[in-house]
Design a protein around this motif. Structure first.
Motif, short mmCIF file in Angstrom:
data_model
loop_
_atom_site.label_atom_id
_atom_site.label_comp_id
_atom_site.label_asym_id
_atom_site.label_seq_id
_atom_site.Cartn_x
_atom_site.Cartn_y
_atom_site.Cartn_z
N VAL A 42 0.85 -1.20 0.00
CA VAL A 42 0.00 0.00 0.00
C VAL A 42 0.88 1.25 0.00
CG1 VAL A 42 -1.61 1.36 1.41
CG2 VAL A 42 -2.05 -1.07 1.00
N SER A 43 1.92 1.23 0.81
CA SER A 43 2.83 2.36 0.86
C SER A 43 3.48 2.62 -0.51
CB SER A 43 3.90 2.11 1.92
OG SER A 43 4.81 3.17 1.95
N ALA A 44 3.93 1.55 -1.17
CA ALA A 44 4.54 1.69 -2.49
C ALA A 44 3.54 2.23 -3.50
CB ALA A 44 5.10 0.35 -2.96
N TYR A 45 2.31 1.75 -3.41
CA TYR A 45 1.29 2.23 -4.34
C TYR A 45 0.99 3.71 -4.09
CZ TYR A 45 -3.18 3.17 -6.45
OH TYR A 45 -4.18 3.76 -7.17
N LEU A 46 0.81 4.08 -2.83
CA LEU A 46 0.46 5.47 -2.52
C LEU A 46 1.62 6.42 -2.81
CD1 LEU A 46 -1.55 5.03 0.78
CD2 LEU A 46 -2.45 5.56 -1.50
N ARG A 47 2.84 6.00 -2.50
CA ARG A 47 4.00 6.86 -2.66
C ARG A 47 4.36 7.07 -4.14
NH1 ARG A 47 7.26 3.90 0.01
NH2 ARG A 47 8.01 2.81 -1.83
N ASP A 48 4.41 5.96 -4.88
CA ASP A 48 4.92 6.01 -6.25
C ASP A 48 3.89 5.63 -7.32
OD1 ASP A 48 7.44 6.57 -5.13
OD2 ASP A 48 7.85 4.41 -4.92
N ARG A 49 2.67 5.35 -6.88
CA ARG A 49 1.63 4.86 -7.80
C ARG A 49 2.14 3.63 -8.55
NH1 ARG A 49 -2.35 6.27 -5.31
NH2 ARG A 49 -3.12 8.38 -5.50
N GLU A 50 2.83 2.77 -7.80
CA GLU A 50 3.45 1.58 -8.36
C GLU A 50 2.36 0.56 -8.71
OE1 GLU A 50 6.23 -1.79 -6.56
OE2 GLU A 50 7.03 0.25 -6.30
N GLU A 51 2.13 0.38 -9.99
CA GLU A 51 1.07 -0.52 -10.46
C GLU A 51 1.34 -1.96 -10.04
OE1 GLU A 51 -1.15 -1.91 -14.53
OE2 GLU A 51 -0.29 0.11 -14.45
N LYS A 52 2.60 -2.35 -10.02
CA LYS A 52 2.94 -3.72 -9.62
C LYS A 52 2.46 -4.00 -8.19
CE LYS A 52 6.71 -6.96 -9.03
NZ LYS A 52 8.15 -7.14 -8.99
N ALA A 53 2.64 -3.05 -7.30
CA ALA A 53 2.19 -3.22 -5.91
C ALA A 53 0.67 -3.37 -5.87
CB ALA A 53 2.63 -2.02 -5.06
N PHE A 54 -0.04 -2.57 -6.66
CA PHE A 54 -1.50 -2.67 -6.70
C PHE A 54 -1.92 -4.04 -7.24
CE2 PHE A 54 -5.69 -2.24 -8.50
CZ PHE A 54 -6.37 -1.59 -7.48
N ARG A 55 -1.25 -4.50 -8.27
CA ARG A 55 -1.59 -5.82 -8.84
C ARG A 55 -1.39 -6.94 -7.82
NH1 ARG A 55 -2.71 -6.32 -14.14
NH2 ARG A 55 -2.31 -4.53 -15.44
N VAL A 56 -0.32 -6.87 -7.04
CA VAL A 56 -0.08 -7.89 -6.02
C VAL A 56 -1.21 -7.86 -4.99
CG1 VAL A 56 1.44 -8.61 -4.13
CG2 VAL A 56 2.41 -7.95 -6.34
N LEU A 57 -1.60 -6.68 -4.55
CA LEU A 57 -2.72 -6.57 -3.61
C LEU A 57 -3.99 -7.13 -4.23
CD1 LEU A 57 -2.05 -2.98 -2.25
CD2 LEU A 57 -1.93 -5.11 -0.92
#
Length: 133
Positions: A42-57
């Motif tokens: 969540v932190s990676a997604y919110l900080r960098d809008r990291e799509e990979k982090a969102f996909r894992v979630l």
């Protein structure tokens, strides 16, 4: 805050979730590890809008939430997928407000339940011809 265009597209383009696994419930240590991993993602997604982090979630939580919604809608897969998509979009938009008072999965399930309730109210209103009384 709104979700990034890539996130909404990722939710819409994602394949239907696989059936939830019937694995044993995690113990306290496994649950804490999963919560910690969710926090990092969540932190990676919110900080960098990291799509990979969102996909894992998305891949981690969708099967369980989908099965929950599928039971709510009586096995109607298309309806469950639509509610799930709405829930994920809403979650992505509100993720920065999540306080971690519960697990992320519990929070997502609550959002999905609210989306289901809204769909039921909307369907009821549509059947009455749009009358809001």
């Amino acid at each position: 805050m709104s979700s990034s265009p890539g996130t909404a597209a990722a939710v819409r383009a994602a394949p239907p979730p696989p059936p939830a696994e019937t694995a044993p419930r995690p113990n306290g240590t496994e649950r804490m590890r999963a919560d910690w991993e969710d926090r990092k993602l969540v932190s990676a997604y919110l900080r960098d809008r990291e799509e990979k982090a969102f996909r894992v979630l998305y891949r981690r939580h969708t099967p369980v939430v989908f099965q929950f919604v599928l039971r709510l809608v009586g096995g109607r897969t298309a309806e469950a997928e639509e509610i799930l998509q709405t829930a994920w979009i809403r979650a992505a938009e509100k993720l920065d407000a999540f306080r971690w008072d519960s697990s992320l999965r519990t929070w997502l399930t609550g959002i999905a339940l609210n989306c289901y309730r809204e769909a039921v109210r909307r369907d009821r209103r549509d059947r009455r011809g749009g009358d809001t009384n």
